[in-house]
Design an enzyme around this catalytic site. Structure first.
Site, PDB file in Angstrom:
ATOM      1  N   SER A 176      45.886   5.710  71.957  1.00  0.00           N
ATOM      2  CA  SER A 176      44.491   5.554  72.351  1.00  0.00           C
ATOM      3  C   SER A 176      43.526   5.514  71.187  1.00  0.00           C
ATOM      4  O   SER A 176      42.495   4.855  71.247  1.00  0.00           O
ATOM      5  CB  SER A 176      44.085   6.691  73.285  1.00  0.00           C
ATOM      6  OG  SER A 176      44.879   6.651  74.442  1.00  0.00           O
ATOM      7  N   THR A 177      43.809   6.249  70.125  1.00  0.00           N
ATOM      8  CA  THR A 177      42.858   6.308  69.012  1.00  0.00           C
ATOM      9  C   THR A 177      43.555   6.001  67.701  1.00  0.00           C
ATOM     10  O   THR A 177      44.777   6.121  67.587  1.00  0.00           O
ATOM     11  CB  THR A 177      42.211   7.707  68.917  1.00  0.00           C
ATOM     12  OG1 THR A 177      43.240   8.669  68.720  1.00  0.00           O
ATOM     13  CG2 THR A 177      41.423   8.034  70.166  1.00  0.00           C
TER      14      THR A 177
END
Length: 188
Positions: free
Chosen positions: A9-10
């Site tokens: 996600s990041t």
């Protein structure tokens, strides 16, 4: 052919765990994404365009593929219409069997329920913090002293662009902050 897809996600998260598991499962080609958005996933789009009839799309965990039960089911059904199967390594899902398809639907529902529980807990925590007087979000750029200085400078006839530059804020921030005060006329 086994085609893999991995997503984090990041930017500070690492793909290595997923990539190692996919390689160990015998995946020959892997597509990746480092995005949190459910709408923009170029790696998944490439993987879906790449797979052909007889291939198996493999992911490390079901939640790496989609965020809603409806989205997951539509994606897997779309794959099956094209003759492509789906496999999730940690969830032990393999849609090439009837039991695997059933288990897929159950796990997708559980994954959505887990996300909704996290959302509910987060909202409850935010509500509790607000009840204790805590306010979330960014700190305002214009402190009370900056706002008072801006009001004086603007009232003295200074142009908004100069006032904003002097206070170290954008002109839009200056306008937004001053609009909350009454009887201010901003000269551009």
């Amino acid at each position: 052919m086994l085609v893999g897809y991995a997503r984090v996600s990041t930017g500070d998260q690492k793909l290595e765990l997923q990539l190692d598991a996919l390689r160990q499962a015998g995946v020959e080609k892997v597509f990746t994404d480092k995005v949190s958005s459910a709408k923009v996933r170029p790696g998944l789009d490439e993987a879906l365009a790449y797979v052909r009839e007889g291939d198996i799309l493999v992911v490390w965990k079901l939640d790496r593929l989609g965020r809603s039960v409806k989205g997951l089911i539509e994606l897997v059904e779309g794959l099956q219409k094209r003759g492509v199967q789906f496999r999730s390594l940690t969830d032990s899902i393999d849609t090439s069997t009837a039991a695997g398809r059933f288990f897929f639907h159950m796990m997708a529902a559980l994954a959505q329920m887990e996300r909704e529980l996290v959302r509910e807990r987060t909202n409850a925590g935010l509500a509790a913090a607000r009840a204790r007087g805590r306010k979330g979000g960014r700190k305002p750029k214009m402190s009370e002293s900056k706002l008072a200085a801006a009001k004086q400078l603007v009232d003295a006839g200074n142009p908004a662009t100069e006032v904003a530059t002097h206070l170290g804020v954008s002109r839009a921030t200056l306008y937004r902050s001053l609009s909350k005060l009454k009887d201010i006329t901003v000269i551009s």
